[in-house]
Design a protein around this motif. Structure first.
Motif, short mmCIF file in Angstrom:
data_model
loop_
_atom_site.label_atom_id
_atom_site.label_comp_id
_atom_site.label_asym_id
_atom_site.label_seq_id
_atom_site.Cartn_x
_atom_site.Cartn_y
_atom_site.Cartn_z
N PHE A 99 53.25 41.36 36.39
CA PHE A 99 53.14 41.57 37.84
C PHE A 99 52.81 40.29 38.59
N TYR A 104 54.12 38.65 42.28
CA TYR A 104 53.30 38.19 43.41
C TYR A 104 53.68 36.74 43.75
N GLY A 143 51.33 48.41 30.45
CA GLY A 143 51.02 47.35 29.48
C GLY A 143 49.53 47.20 29.28
N ARG A 187 50.26 61.58 40.55
CA ARG A 187 51.27 61.92 41.58
C ARG A 187 51.07 63.35 42.08
N PHE A 244 41.60 45.16 39.25
CA PHE A 244 42.15 43.97 38.56
C PHE A 244 43.62 43.75 38.87
N GLY A 245 44.18 44.49 39.83
CA GLY A 245 45.58 44.28 40.18
C GLY A 245 45.99 45.13 41.35
N ALA A 265 49.45 46.84 41.64
CA ALA A 265 50.84 47.23 41.33
C ALA A 265 51.46 48.04 42.47
N SER A 266 50.62 48.79 43.21
CA SER A 266 51.16 49.60 44.31
C SER A 266 51.02 48.90 45.66
N PRO A 314 38.35 40.77 39.17
CA PRO A 314 38.41 39.70 38.17
C PRO A 314 39.83 39.23 37.86
N SER A 315 39.93 38.02 37.31
CA SER A 315 41.20 37.45 36.86
C SER A 315 41.04 36.85 35.47
N GLU A 363 58.66 46.70 38.31
CA GLU A 363 58.16 47.02 39.66
C GLU A 363 58.50 48.45 40.07
N GLY A 397 54.71 49.62 28.73
CA GLY A 397 54.43 48.57 27.75
C GLY A 397 55.01 47.25 28.20
#
Ligand code: NDP
Length: 330
Positions: A46, A50, A154, A195, A243-244, A246-247, A269-270, A318, A324
């Motif tokens: 991902f 970005y 993943g 969902r 931590f991300g 995605a949406s 965090p990263s 995406e 995975g």
């Protein structure tokens, strides 16, 4: 040493996956502290999307890809970390989606003989992330109840496995029946299709009902769509690990919400900050690759794509079409 050319996946300007191109580029001899690596596989992540979209600032044109594995071909002056012929892997190094990469030697870690290079490439970013999240961002134990969003993804599958290895209880979310089955196979104790919940409160209610109480820690790499539910799922003084995204990115948060939820904690965090020095990088990568080598951590490879097919690879990632690691094979 002589220069050579490599095929590389290029972002010529910021945009969606349609901007991606494969180009031949000249690879200079490795300079002081650098190694030239023949890349066996690199991972699609991902963070690439970005960077490609300009959300994370990277000046164009640039070679995409933040992780990989391969064999060292030659090293520059003063390199002591690796030598020609070594099987190595790396993470958080821009320019990995190429046939030949020139990388800082100090970013390379040894790959054990019994771990395939494509598996090592698949593990570097996602498995080291899952590793720091359960060990360092929040020290999970057998008493921990953790919420893991996108648990068939993943990072998600790896988080579930590492949490279960510690004896923790895992409440997992995913977006389809097939993905819920994957989360269950990885060991999740409770699975919820997010969902089916229109609001954060509705999802949080399902989480706390499954858990029997508010969760100690919520691992949220989905971001915008799940943030409210993650916050509302925590016990008093629980930790939200964002931590991300995605949406999509989470809008600004009023700190008062942490107080209202019961003196909650929030962190963003990263991986880069958890492999900040060579010693920590070697320790974390060594532990992760060791778990893979002895069979206690399974890396799910969703698909392998040639560089020329990178657009389809990123569209699947995406578009919620993967479960995975998505690998690019140069
Ligand atoms: P995943 O394989 O988890 O793919 C993302 C998943 O998120 C999708 O498959 C989907 O699962 C879910 N999702 C929910 N809503 C959306 C949406 N609107 N668009 C796309 N996906 C959505 O990806 P990764 O494991 O590679 O990464 C997961 C997260 O971890 C990302 O946000 C990434 O940036 C972050 N990350 C952070 C790192 C760090 O150091 N902080 C390092 C590595 C990754 P479903 O269909 O089940 O809803």
């Amino acid at each position: 040493m002589t220069s050579l050319t490599a095929s590389a996946l290029i972002v010529p300007k910021h945009g969606d996956s349609s901007v991606l191109r494969v180009e031949e580029r000249e690879v200079p001899d490795p300079g002081p502290g650098q190694a030239r690596v023949r890349v066996a596989a690199s991972g699609a992540n991902f963070i690439d999307t970005y960077q490609r979209g300009g959300v994370y600032p990277v000046e164009t044109p640039f070679v995409l890809g933040m992780e990989g594995a391969g064999t060292v071909e030659s090293v520059g002056e003063g390199v002591t970390e690796v030598a020609a012929g070594d099987r190595v892997a790396w993470a958080m190094q821009l320019g990995s989606a190429t046939t030949v990469a020139t990388l800082p030697a100090a970013s390379l870690v040894p790959v054990p003989d019994d771990v395939d290079l494509d598996v090592a490439a698949a593990a570097m970013l996602q498995a080291m992330t899952a590793h720091f999240l359960v060990n360092d961002t929040y020290p999970c134990t057998a008493e921990t109840i953790a919420l893991v969003h996108a648990a068939a993804g993943g990072v998600g599958q790896l988080l579930v496995q590492l949490l279960k290895a510690k004896g923790a209880t895992v409440v997992a979310t995913a977006g389809s029946a097939d993905k819920l089955a994957v989360a269950r196979e990885r060991g999740a104790d409770h699975v919820i299709n997010y969902r089916e919940h229109d609001t954060g409160d509705s999802l949080a209610h399902a989480v706390t009902e499954a858990a029997g109480r508010g969760v100690d820690v919520a691992y949220d790499g989905v971001g915008q769509a799940t943030f409210d539910a993650s916050l509302a799922s925590l016990r008093p003084r629980g930790l939200l690990v964002l931590f991300g995204a995605a949406s999509g990115p989470v809008p600004p948060v009023d700190p008062q919400r942490l107080n209202q939820g019961g003196s909650l904690y929030l962190t963003r965090p990263s991986l880069g900050h958890y492999i900040a020095g060579r010693e920590e990088l070697l320790a974390r990568a060594g532990e992760v690759l060791g778990l893979i080598a002895d069979g206690s951590l399974e890396i799910a490879i969703d698909s392998r794509h040639p560089l020329a097919d990178a657009r389809a690879a990123y569209d699947a990632l995406e578009g919620r079409g993967t479960s995975g690691k998505v690998l690019l094979i140069p």
